[in-house]
Design a protein around this motif. Structure first.
Motif, short mmCIF file in Angstrom:
data_model
loop_
_atom_site.label_atom_id
_atom_site.label_comp_id
_atom_site.label_asym_id
_atom_site.label_seq_id
_atom_site.Cartn_x
_atom_site.Cartn_y
_atom_site.Cartn_z
N THR A 31 0.85 -1.19 0.00
CA THR A 31 0.00 0.00 0.00
C THR A 31 0.89 1.24 0.00
OG1 THR A 31 -0.06 0.26 2.41
CG2 THR A 31 -1.64 -1.29 1.41
N PRO A 32 0.33 2.40 -0.34
CA PRO A 32 1.13 3.63 -0.31
C PRO A 32 1.78 3.90 1.05
CG PRO A 32 -0.90 4.00 -1.52
CD PRO A 32 -1.01 2.63 -0.91
N ASP A 33 1.12 3.51 2.13
CA ASP A 33 1.69 3.73 3.46
C ASP A 33 2.96 2.93 3.69
OD1 ASP A 33 -0.37 5.46 4.08
OD2 ASP A 33 -1.58 3.94 5.12
N ASP A 34 3.12 1.85 2.93
CA ASP A 34 4.31 1.01 3.08
C ASP A 34 5.55 1.62 2.47
OD1 ASP A 34 2.89 -1.08 4.37
OD2 ASP A 34 2.24 -1.88 2.43
N LEU A 35 5.39 2.72 1.74
CA LEU A 35 6.49 3.26 0.95
C LEU A 35 7.24 4.41 1.62
CD1 LEU A 35 4.86 3.25 -2.60
CD2 LEU A 35 6.03 1.41 -1.38
N LYS A 36 6.91 4.70 2.88
CA LYS A 36 7.60 5.79 3.57
C LYS A 36 9.12 5.62 3.57
CE LYS A 36 7.82 8.38 7.88
NZ LYS A 36 9.31 8.31 7.93
N PRO A 37 9.65 4.41 3.75
CA PRO A 37 11.11 4.27 3.73
C PRO A 37 11.75 4.78 2.44
CG PRO A 37 10.12 2.30 4.64
CD PRO A 37 9.00 3.13 4.10
N TRP A 38 11.05 4.66 1.32
CA TRP A 38 11.62 5.14 0.07
C TRP A 38 11.74 6.67 0.07
CZ3 TRP A 38 14.59 2.77 -3.05
CH2 TRP A 38 14.90 3.31 -4.30
N GLN A 39 10.73 7.33 0.63
CA GLN A 39 10.81 8.79 0.74
C GLN A 39 11.94 9.18 1.69
OE1 GLN A 39 9.03 11.10 -1.13
NE2 GLN A 39 10.64 12.40 -0.26
N ASP A 40 12.12 8.39 2.75
CA ASP A 40 13.24 8.66 3.67
C ASP A 40 14.58 8.53 2.95
OD1 ASP A 40 11.52 9.10 5.77
OD2 ASP A 40 11.65 7.06 6.56
N TYR A 41 14.67 7.57 2.04
CA TYR A 41 15.89 7.41 1.25
C TYR A 41 16.08 8.62 0.33
CZ TYR A 41 18.51 6.10 -2.94
OH TYR A 41 19.36 6.11 -4.01
N LEU A 42 15.01 9.05 -0.34
CA LEU A 42 15.11 10.20 -1.24
C LEU A 42 15.49 11.46 -0.46
CD1 LEU A 42 12.00 9.60 -3.54
CD2 LEU A 42 14.40 9.11 -4.05
N ASP A 43 15.07 11.53 0.79
CA ASP A 43 15.40 12.66 1.66
C ASP A 43 16.76 12.49 2.32
OD1 ASP A 43 12.98 13.83 1.04
OD2 ASP A 43 11.95 13.04 2.82
N LYS A 44 17.46 11.40 1.97
CA LYS A 44 18.81 11.09 2.47
C LYS A 44 18.85 10.85 3.97
CE LYS A 44 21.06 13.55 -1.32
NZ LYS A 44 22.05 14.57 -1.73
N LYS A 45 17.74 10.32 4.50
CA LYS A 45 17.70 9.97 5.92
C LYS A 45 18.21 8.56 6.16
CE LYS A 45 13.70 12.96 6.90
NZ LYS A 45 12.27 12.99 7.35
N ILE A 46 18.02 7.68 5.17
CA ILE A 46 18.50 6.30 5.26
C ILE A 46 19.13 5.93 3.92
CG2 ILE A 46 16.78 5.61 6.98
CD1 ILE A 46 15.17 4.31 4.76
N THR A 47 19.80 4.79 3.89
CA THR A 47 20.45 4.36 2.67
C THR A 47 19.48 3.65 1.72
OG1 THR A 47 21.07 2.19 3.53
CG2 THR A 47 22.60 4.01 3.95
N HIS A 48 19.91 3.50 0.49
CA HIS A 48 19.15 2.75 -0.52
C HIS A 48 18.88 1.34 -0.02
CE1 HIS A 48 18.74 0.27 -4.20
NE2 HIS A 48 18.24 1.35 -4.76
N TYR A 49 19.90 0.70 0.51
CA TYR A 49 19.79 -0.66 1.02
C TYR A 49 18.78 -0.74 2.18
CZ TYR A 49 20.95 -4.42 4.21
OH TYR A 49 20.87 -5.46 5.09
N GLN A 50 18.84 0.20 3.11
CA GLN A 50 17.91 0.20 4.24
C GLN A 50 16.47 0.39 3.78
OE1 GLN A 50 19.92 3.38 6.38
NE2 GLN A 50 20.53 1.97 8.02
N ALA A 51 16.27 1.27 2.80
CA ALA A 51 14.91 1.51 2.28
C ALA A 51 14.34 0.24 1.66
CB ALA A 51 14.94 2.64 1.26
N LEU A 52 15.14 -0.44 0.83
CA LEU A 52 14.67 -1.69 0.23
C LEU A 52 14.34 -2.71 1.29
CD1 LEU A 52 16.93 -2.39 -2.90
CD2 LEU A 52 14.67 -1.34 -2.81
N GLY A 53 15.22 -2.85 2.27
CA GLY A 53 15.01 -3.82 3.33
C GLY A 53 13.72 -3.58 4.09
N GLU A 54 13.46 -2.33 4.43
CA GLU A 54 12.25 -2.00 5.18
C GLU A 54 10.99 -2.22 4.35
OE1 GLU A 54 12.25 1.74 7.22
OE2 GLU A 54 14.37 1.58 7.76
N ILE A 55 11.05 -1.88 3.07
CA ILE A 55 9.88 -2.05 2.21
C ILE A 55 9.62 -3.53 1.94
CG2 ILE A 55 9.00 -1.67 -0.14
CD1 ILE A 55 10.38 1.10 -0.01
#
Length: 222
Positions: A31-55
């Motif tokens: 769902t769209p709510d599941d995609l927050k980690p990707w926005q965090d990655y785009l905002d440079k709060k977490i890494t690409h790898y961390q965003a994929l893992g969380e999603i």
């Protein structure tokens, strides 16, 4: 023709496949709510790898449905032509992915074995209860990257240092650094746009027939 030994390196998602596994997952399983980690990655709060893992950890389907989902990934119909040419010419083949090995090993196991393909990617394990668990290479691994887990550019650099003429195929942002140092680059989608903006010489390709033709011309003069 080229007398130098050649190595072929390819991204998997969006290059060998028609669509990224990531895009398939977010469009069909989450769902769209599941995609927050990707926005965090785009905002440079977490890494690409961390965003994929969380999603990927948010996926909740049975093992059998996951298997069906993975088998629905469309592979370039001319990919095996390139593999055949590489095998004939004794060109080593590498698949280097910033995703994870789980779905690659499930989708093309026969090709990996038949053509002795070296796969470099993050490790993935799946449980219907907790989704995917991703594990990057150890930090002292020669192909480790703290952002994506896997360093594609380190692989290309390693092969060049071994005396190989490197042919690289990719489509996305994680491919850019590798494209900058590879001897020949086949780019599509986002990678093609980035290479054009940064004046990186590339060969555009629509499918793997273009790569097969190039390798034949390079090595066989035909």
């Amino acid at each position: 023709m080229i007398e130098k030994k050649i190595a072929f390196i390819s991204d998997f998602d969006g290059t060998i496949t028609k669509e990224d596994f990531f895009n398939m997952v977010i469009e069909r399983l989450l769902t769209p709510d599941d995609l927050k980690p990707w926005q965090d990655y785009l905002d440079k709060k977490i890494t690409h790898y961390q965003a994929l893992g969380e999603i990927f950890s948010k996926i909740r389907i049975s093992q059998s449905k996951l298997e069906q989902f993975i088998q629905s990934i469309e592979i370039d119909p001319y990919f095996t032509q390139t593999l055949d040419v590489c095998k004939t010419l004794k060109i080593p083949i590498y698949i280097c992915s910033a995703g994870m090995d789980y779905y690659i090993l499930k989708r093309i196991p026969r090709e990996i074995e038949k053509y002795n393909i070296t796969l470099l990617s993050n490790k993935g394990e799946y449980s219907p209860e907790i989704g995917f668990t991703l594990t990057p290479p150890p930090s002292d691994h020669m192909f480790f990257n703290k952002n994506t887990g896997i360093s594609k550019e380190a692989l290309v650099e390693h092969l060049k240092n071994q005396g190989f003429f490197t042919i690289y195929a990719g489509d996305g942002i994680p491919d850019l650094k590798a494209a900058k140092i590879a001897d020949t680059v086949f780019a599509k989608s986002v990678l093609l746009e980035l290479c054009r903006k940064q004046n990186i010489k590339t060969l555009e390709f629509n499918d793997f027939r273009d790569i097969t033709k190039y390798i034949k011309q390079l090595k066989m003069g035909c």
